[in-house]
Write a protein that holds these residues in place. Structure first.
Motif, PDB file in Angstrom:
ATOM      1  N   PRO A   1       0.832  -1.212   0.000  1.00 50.52           N
ATOM      2  CA  PRO A   1       0.000   0.000   0.000  1.00 50.52           C
ATOM      3  C   PRO A   1       0.859   1.252   0.000  1.00 50.52           C
ATOM      4  CG  PRO A   1      -0.037  -1.067   2.139  1.00 50.52           C
ATOM      5  CD  PRO A   1       0.672  -2.001   1.231  1.00 50.52           C
ATOM      6  N   PRO A   2       0.284   2.401  -0.350  1.00 49.21           N
ATOM      7  CA  PRO A   2       1.085   3.637  -0.450  1.00 49.21           C
ATOM      8  C   PRO A   2       1.824   4.013   0.829  1.00 49.21           C
ATOM      9  CG  PRO A   2      -1.045   3.926  -1.506  1.00 49.21           C
ATOM     10  CD  PRO A   2      -1.094   2.607  -0.815  1.00 49.21           C
ATOM     11  N   LEU A   3       1.195   3.820   1.990  1.00 47.45           N
ATOM     12  CA  LEU A   3       1.865   4.189   3.234  1.00 47.45           C
ATOM     13  C   LEU A   3       3.083   3.311   3.470  1.00 47.45           C
ATOM     14  CD1 LEU A   3       1.974   5.921   5.753  1.00 47.45           C
ATOM     15  CD2 LEU A   3       0.371   4.340   6.858  1.00 47.45           C
ATOM     16  N   MET A   4       2.972   2.026   3.191  1.00 41.68           N
ATOM     17  CA  MET A   4       4.116   1.138   3.350  1.00 41.68           C
ATOM     18  C   MET A   4       5.227   1.506   2.369  1.00 41.68           C
ATOM     19  SD  MET A   4       4.229  -3.043   3.201  1.00 41.68           S
ATOM     20  CE  MET A   4       3.278  -3.216   4.721  1.00 41.68           C
ATOM     21  N   ALA A   5       4.847   1.869   1.150  1.00 43.71           N
ATOM     22  CA  ALA A   5       5.852   2.283   0.167  1.00 43.71           C
ATOM     23  C   ALA A   5       6.557   3.562   0.612  1.00 43.71           C
ATOM     24  CB  ALA A   5       5.189   2.478  -1.195  1.00 43.71           C
ATOM     25  N   ALA A   6       5.816   4.485   1.228  1.00 37.84           N
ATOM     26  CA  ALA A   6       6.429   5.722   1.706  1.00 37.84           C
ATOM     27  C   ALA A   6       7.403   5.444   2.846  1.00 37.84           C
ATOM     28  CB  ALA A   6       5.343   6.695   2.147  1.00 37.84           C
ATOM     29  N   VAL A   7       7.042   4.535   3.751  1.00 34.53           N
ATOM     30  CA  VAL A   7       7.946   4.182   4.853  1.00 34.53           C
ATOM     31  C   VAL A   7       9.209   3.524   4.306  1.00 34.53           C
ATOM     32  CG1 VAL A   7       8.195   2.720   6.886  1.00 34.53           C
ATOM     33  CG2 VAL A   7       6.087   4.014   6.551  1.00 34.53           C
ATOM     34  N   HIS A   8       9.048   2.604   3.367  1.00 33.85           N
ATOM     35  CA  HIS A   8      10.200   1.926   2.769  1.00 33.85           C
ATOM     36  C   HIS A   8      11.094   2.924   2.031  1.00 33.85           C
ATOM     37  CE1 HIS A   8      12.384  -0.651  -0.137  1.00 33.85           C
ATOM     38  NE2 HIS A   8      12.324  -1.554   0.833  1.00 33.85           N
ATOM     39  N   GLY A   9      10.485   3.869   1.317  1.00 29.31           N
ATOM     40  CA  GLY A   9      11.278   4.861   0.604  1.00 29.31           C
ATOM     41  C   GLY A   9      12.071   5.759   1.543  1.00 29.31           C
ATOM     42  N   ARG A  10      11.494   6.125   2.676  1.00 28.02           N
ATOM     43  CA  ARG A  10      12.227   6.975   3.619  1.00 28.02           C
ATOM     44  C   ARG A  10      13.405   6.237   4.233  1.00 28.02           C
ATOM     45  NH1 ARG A  10      15.227   9.391   5.805  1.00 28.02           N
ATOM     46  NH2 ARG A  10      15.053  11.152   7.260  1.00 28.02           N
ATOM     47  N   LEU A  11      13.264   4.935   4.436  1.00 21.33           N
ATOM     48  CA  LEU A  11      14.316   4.168   5.096  1.00 21.33           C
ATOM     49  C   LEU A  11      15.437   3.759   4.151  1.00 21.33           C
ATOM     50  CD1 LEU A  11      12.235   1.940   7.525  1.00 21.33           C
ATOM     51  CD2 LEU A  11      13.649   3.926   8.059  1.00 21.33           C
ATOM     52  N   ARG A  12      15.352   4.160   2.889  1.00 20.26           N
ATOM     53  CA  ARG A  12      16.512   3.932   2.020  1.00 20.26           C
ATOM     54  C   ARG A  12      17.724   4.709   2.503  1.00 20.26           C
ATOM     55  NH1 ARG A  12      13.040   4.417  -3.618  1.00 20.26           N
ATOM     56  NH2 ARG A  12      12.023   2.374  -3.434  1.00 20.26           N
ATOM     57  N   GLU A  13      17.467   5.735   3.261  1.00 23.42           N
ATOM     58  CA  GLU A  13      18.526   6.433   3.994  1.00 23.42           C
ATOM     59  C   GLU A  13      18.314   6.141   5.472  1.00 23.42           C
ATOM     60  OE1 GLU A  13      20.010  10.976   4.991  1.00 23.42           O
ATOM     61  OE2 GLU A  13      18.549  10.607   3.397  1.00 23.42           O
ATOM     62  N   PRO A  14      19.238   5.437   6.129  1.00 22.17           N
ATOM     63  CA  PRO A  14      19.024   5.052   7.531  1.00 22.17           C
ATOM     64  C   PRO A  14      18.671   6.251   8.402  1.00 22.17           C
ATOM     65  CG  PRO A  14      20.987   3.986   6.648  1.00 22.17           C
ATOM     66  CD  PRO A  14      20.541   4.979   5.613  1.00 22.17           C
ATOM     67  N   CYS A  15      17.653   6.063   9.235  1.00 21.22           N
ATOM     68  CA  CYS A  15      17.214   7.144  10.116  1.00 21.22           C
ATOM     69  C   CYS A  15      16.452   6.542  11.278  1.00 21.22           C
ATOM     70  CB  CYS A  15      16.350   8.150   9.358  1.00 21.22           C
ATOM     71  SG  CYS A  15      14.812   7.439   8.720  1.00 21.22           S
TER      72      CYS A  15
END
Length: 281
Positions: A93-107
């Motif tokens: 789903p879009p929210l999961m994709a947004a979370v995965h995209g943000r974590l491409r840079e460790p934070c």
């Protein structure tokens, strides 16, 4: 002689009737907020939808990262950070994709929740649930608060009537004065309770109850202490909260702020008969 300065019994009867009408109007507004719009229905809500109904955008994002972690797409990094360790699952789903995209840079998890893309995806999820009739729109909730205005008007009228008794001991000492005080207090309590309309509609609450029953049934089917699957853990976290993640994976739970609830320490006796005995000097 006007209705204001008629006998106390007559004023109390009119005042009580007005309070009853105002209460009916306010309750009707509350019922309209909890009712499901005609656009509601369709397929059952997903696990992410249930998480948003239970705890809002942050809780929905937590369910997303739990699912990503269980399929190996996200893992814990150093210093309580999160990092991408695998590809995004198909059909996410879009929210999961947004979370995965943000974590491409460790934070950190706090940075994930503050990310604009994650927040926008949460806002789109909110609008979708409103369209499906699982969440009450801001307009419906605003009208429910407006519906309590008659009750607050009754409270103001009662306070004004009681204020008019100042300096008039004979009028204040009548029996109906106590009734005016009671009606005013009950109307104020009812208005205060109805001023916060529910965020989740009746259909949304029914979906949460059904999901909770599914989680209990899945627990009964698991045998031998087997850990829940990714789907089962996501649903359990969505319905019951972060404590479910902390019970299964406390190490990853620390990275996303899901800690085990502290158990109260058993009571300890500060003294015992052995040390409370009197000493002879």
């Amino acid at each position: 002689m006007t209705w204001w300065n008629t006998g106390g019994v007559w004023f109390l009867a009119l005042f009580g009737g007005a309070a009853g009408v105002a209460f009916v109007v306010s309750v009707a507004g509350r019922v309209l907020v909890g009712a499901t719009p005609r656009s509601g229905g369709g397929r059952p809500p997903s696990t992410i939808d249930l998480a948003y109904l239970e705890g809002g955008a942050a809780h929905a994002a937590l369910a997303c990262v739990v699912g990503l972690h269980r399929v190996g797409a996200v893992n814990r990094g150093p210093m309580l950070t999160l990092d991408v360790t695998g590809p995004l699952p198909n059909g996410a789903p879009p929210l999961m994709a947004a979370v995965h995209g943000r974590l491409r840079e460790p934070c950190s998890w706090v940075a994930v929740l503050a990310d604009p893309d994650v927040r926008n995806a949460g806002a789109r999820l909110h609008r979708k649930l409103v369209r499906r009739g699982l969440l009450a729109s801001d307009t419906r909730r605003r009208w429910a608060r407006v519906a309590t205005v008659p009750l607050w008007a009754v409270v103001a009228l009662g306070l004004l009537r009681l204020a008019s008794f100042v300096g008039n001991g004979a009028e204040a000492g009548r029996g109906p004065t106590a009734g005016i005080v009671v009606v005013t207090g009950v109307a104020a309590l009812a208005a205060w309770m109805l001023a916060a309309p529910p965020r989740v509609t009746r259909a949304g609450r029914a979906a949460l109850r059904a999901a909770a029953a599914d989680v209990r049934e899945a627990e009964r089917r698991r045998e031998g202490g087997r850990e829940p699957s990714a789907r089962e853990l996501m649903r359990s976290v969505a319905v019951r909260g972060p404590a479910e993640l902390a019970a299964v994976d406390p190490v990853f739970g620390d990275a996303v702020g899901a800690h085990r609830p502290l158990r109260p320490a058993p009571p300890q006796r500060m003294f015992s008969w052995e040390y409370d005995s009197w000493r002879r000097w």
